[in-house]
Design a protein around this motif. Sequence first.
Motif, PDB file in Angstrom:
ATOM      1  N   UNK A   7       0.847  -1.193   0.000  1.00 25.48           N
ATOM      2  CA  UNK A   7       0.000   0.000   0.000  1.00 25.48           C
ATOM      3  C   UNK A   7       0.885   1.247   0.000  1.00 25.48           C
ATOM      4  N   UNK A   8       0.834   2.010  -1.101  1.00 29.53           N
ATOM      5  CA  UNK A   8       1.656   3.220  -1.203  1.00 29.53           C
ATOM      6  C   UNK A   8       1.137   4.309  -0.275  1.00 29.53           C
ATOM      7  N   UNK A   9      -0.182   4.401  -0.087  1.00 32.66           N
ATOM      8  CA  UNK A   9      -0.750   5.414   0.816  1.00 32.66           C
ATOM      9  C   UNK A   9      -0.281   5.198   2.246  1.00 32.66           C
ATOM     10  N   UNK A  10      -0.224   3.885   2.641  1.00 34.50           N
ATOM     11  CA  UNK A  10       0.263   3.592   3.990  1.00 34.50           C
ATOM     12  C   UNK A  10       1.731   3.983   4.140  1.00 34.50           C
ATOM     13  N   UNK A  11       2.508   3.743   3.061  1.00 37.84           N
ATOM     14  CA  UNK A  11       3.919   4.140   3.119  1.00 37.84           C
ATOM     15  C   UNK A  11       4.046   5.648   3.267  1.00 37.84           C
ATOM     16  N   UNK A  12       3.168   6.427   2.524  1.00 35.27           N
ATOM     17  CA  UNK A  12       3.216   7.877   2.678  1.00 35.27           C
ATOM     18  C   UNK A  12       2.828   8.325   4.067  1.00 35.27           C
ATOM     19  N   UNK A  13       1.789   7.662   4.613  1.00 35.57           N
ATOM     20  CA  UNK A  13       1.374   8.004   5.973  1.00 35.57           C
ATOM     21  C   UNK A  13       2.479   7.689   6.979  1.00 35.57           C
ATOM     22  N   UNK A  14       3.114   6.562   6.779  1.00 38.29           N
ATOM     23  CA  UNK A  14       4.202   6.199   7.685  1.00 38.29           C
ATOM     24  C   UNK A  14       5.341   7.207   7.605  1.00 38.29           C
ATOM     25  N   UNK A  15       5.655   7.677   6.384  1.00 38.38           N
ATOM     26  CA  UNK A  15       6.706   8.689   6.237  1.00 38.38           C
ATOM     27  C   UNK A  15       6.297  10.004   6.889  1.00 38.38           C
ATOM     28  N   UNK A  16       5.000  10.377   6.708  1.00 36.06           N
ATOM     29  CA  UNK A  16       4.511  11.606   7.336  1.00 36.06           C
ATOM     30  C   UNK A  16       4.591  11.515   8.857  1.00 36.06           C
ATOM     31  N   UNK A  17       4.199  10.342   9.415  1.00 36.82           N
ATOM     32  CA  UNK A  17       4.280  10.153  10.857  1.00 36.82           C
ATOM     33  C   UNK A  17       5.720  10.218  11.342  1.00 36.82           C
ATOM     34  N   UNK A  18       6.640   9.673  10.534  1.00 37.43           N
ATOM     35  CA  UNK A  18       8.046   9.727  10.927  1.00 37.43           C
ATOM     36  C   UNK A  18       8.550  11.162  10.942  1.00 37.43           C
ATOM     37  N   UNK A  19       8.114  11.955   9.916  1.00 40.90           N
ATOM     38  CA  UNK A  19       8.534  13.365   9.894  1.00 40.90           C
ATOM     39  C   UNK A  19       7.955  14.136  11.073  1.00 40.90           C
ATOM     40  N   UNK A  20       6.664  13.872  11.385  1.00 42.60           N
ATOM     41  CA  UNK A  20       6.057  14.538  12.550  1.00 42.60           C
ATOM     42  C   UNK A  20       6.778  14.138  13.832  1.00 42.60           C
ATOM     43  N   UNK A  21       7.131  12.839  13.936  1.00 41.04           N
ATOM     44  CA  UNK A  21       7.853  12.386  15.121  1.00 41.04           C
ATOM     45  C   UNK A  21       9.217  13.076  15.229  1.00 41.04           C
ATOM     46  N   UNK A  22       9.862  13.266  14.075  1.00 47.43           N
ATOM     47  CA  UNK A  22      11.148  13.969  14.094  1.00 47.43           C
ATOM     48  C   UNK A  22      10.961  15.426  14.542  1.00 47.43           C
ATOM     49  N   UNK A  23       9.876  16.096  14.015  1.00 52.93           N
ATOM     50  CA  UNK A  23       9.619  17.461  14.445  1.00 52.93           C
ATOM     51  C   UNK A  23       9.298  17.542  15.932  1.00 52.93           C
ATOM     52  N   UNK A  24       8.499  16.571  16.399  1.00 50.76           N
ATOM     53  CA  UNK A  24       8.168  16.541  17.823  1.00 50.76           C
ATOM     54  C   UNK A  24       9.422  16.351  18.670  1.00 50.76           C
ATOM     55  N   UNK A  25      10.323  15.501  18.179  1.00 53.06           N
ATOM     56  CA  UNK A  25      11.583  15.287  18.905  1.00 53.06           C
ATOM     57  C   UNK A  25      12.391  16.574  18.975  1.00 53.06           C
ATOM     58  N   UNK A  26      12.429  17.322  17.860  1.00 50.54           N
ATOM     59  CA  UNK A  26      13.170  18.586  17.876  1.00 50.54           C
ATOM     60  C   UNK A  26      12.526  19.581  18.850  1.00 50.54           C
ATOM     61  N   UNK A  27      11.169  19.652  18.824  1.00 52.49           N
ATOM     62  CA  UNK A  27      10.470  20.575  19.742  1.00 52.49           C
ATOM     63  C   UNK A  27      10.725  20.198  21.199  1.00 52.49           C
ATOM     64  N   UNK A  28      10.682  18.840  21.459  1.00 51.88           N
ATOM     65  CA  UNK A  28      10.931  18.375  22.809  1.00 51.88           C
ATOM     66  C   UNK A  28      12.357  18.681  23.243  1.00 51.88           C
TER      67      UNK A  28
END
Length: 331
Positions: A226-247
Motif C-alpha cells: 500500500x503506497x498510501x500507507x507508506x506515505x502516511x508512515x513517512x509523514x508520521x516519521x517526519x512529525x515524530x522527528x519534528x516533535x523530537x526537535x520541539x521536545x
Amino acid sequence: MPQRPVGNSIRLGVFVLAGLGCLLAVLFLLGRKQNLFSRSLVIEADFRNVSGLLTGNNVRLGGITVGTVKGITIVNDSTIRVAMSLNTDAQPFVRRNAVATIGTDGLVGNTIINLTAQPAPAPPVAAGDRLRTTTPASLDAMLGTLDISNKNLVVITQRLRQMATKLDTSAVWQLLNDRQLPANVRQSLGNVMATTTQLRQAAQNAAQLTNGVRRGRGPLGYLLTDQQFAGQLGHAARQLAGTSDTLAATLTGLKRQVETGAGPVHTLLADTAAARQVRQTMGNVAQSTAKLNQSMTALQHNFLLRGYFRKQAKKKARATADSLKRVSQPH
C-alpha cells in the motif's frame, strides 16, 4: 625209421600254410600302414621339440591319416627335422602353405603330426617341400601353468577364509544379521516420506503466502504494497522527528531556566511554598475529578439519560468495527 601217416603230414602242411598266410596278412597290413606297399612322397618340417614323436607315427590332415613319420634328424641344438611320408592320394589336399604341429592321438595317446590347411590358395606339396611349423602348448607347460594356478587358488582360498572369519566377527555382519533392521529401515523410510510431505506442504503454503503478499492480500501484503500507507508512515516519521526537535528545544529551555534561577520551572523546583501549593492544588483536582466521576456514574444510571448513553456506546462500537474492517481489507 617209422613213416608218418599221410593224414598228419597233410594237417601239418595246412597248418604251416595257414601260419604263413597269417604272417603275410600281418606284414601286408603293417606295410600298408607304414606306406611300404603304396606310392608316397616325402616332405619335411623343422621343429624345436618333438618329445614323444617316433618313426612310424601317423601324420594327419583334418583328423584323417595321410602319412607316417619316416625319419627324425637332429640338425642343430635348436632344430629337429622330421621327414614325413605322405600318400600320393592325399597330395592334392596338402598345400604348401599348410602348417605342421606336434599333437597327441587323444588325451594320452601316441604323439602325431597334425597338418592344418590355411584359407589362402597355394599349390599342392611336392617331394622335398618343407612346411611351416608352430609350437603348441606342451603338456609340461600346461601342467606348470596348472600348478601355478593351483598355488594361487590356495592363496585366494586362504584369504577368503580369513575374510569370512573377520566378517563373522565384524559389526557389519551383526548389522546384516539383525532381524529388526528391515523393520527399522522401513519405519525410517516412512518417517522420511512423511517429513518430505510436510516439507512439500510447507513450501506450497510459503508460495501461496508469497503470492498473496505480491498481490497485496492480507495484513502483510497491505503493509508492503500500500503506497498510501507508506506515505502516511513517512509523514508520521517526519512529525515524530519534528516533535523530537520541539521536545529537545523545550528541554533545553527548561535546563536554562534551572541553571539561571529564572522562570516558573525554578520556582516549582526550588520554592517550597510553591511546591506545597502545587501539591495542594493537585489534591483538590484529584478530589474534584473523583466527585465528577461519581456524578457521571449517577447520571448514567439515571432513567432519564440511560437511553442516550446506550446510543452513544453503540455508535462508538460501530465506528471501531468499521475502522478494523477498512484496515483488514486488501488494497
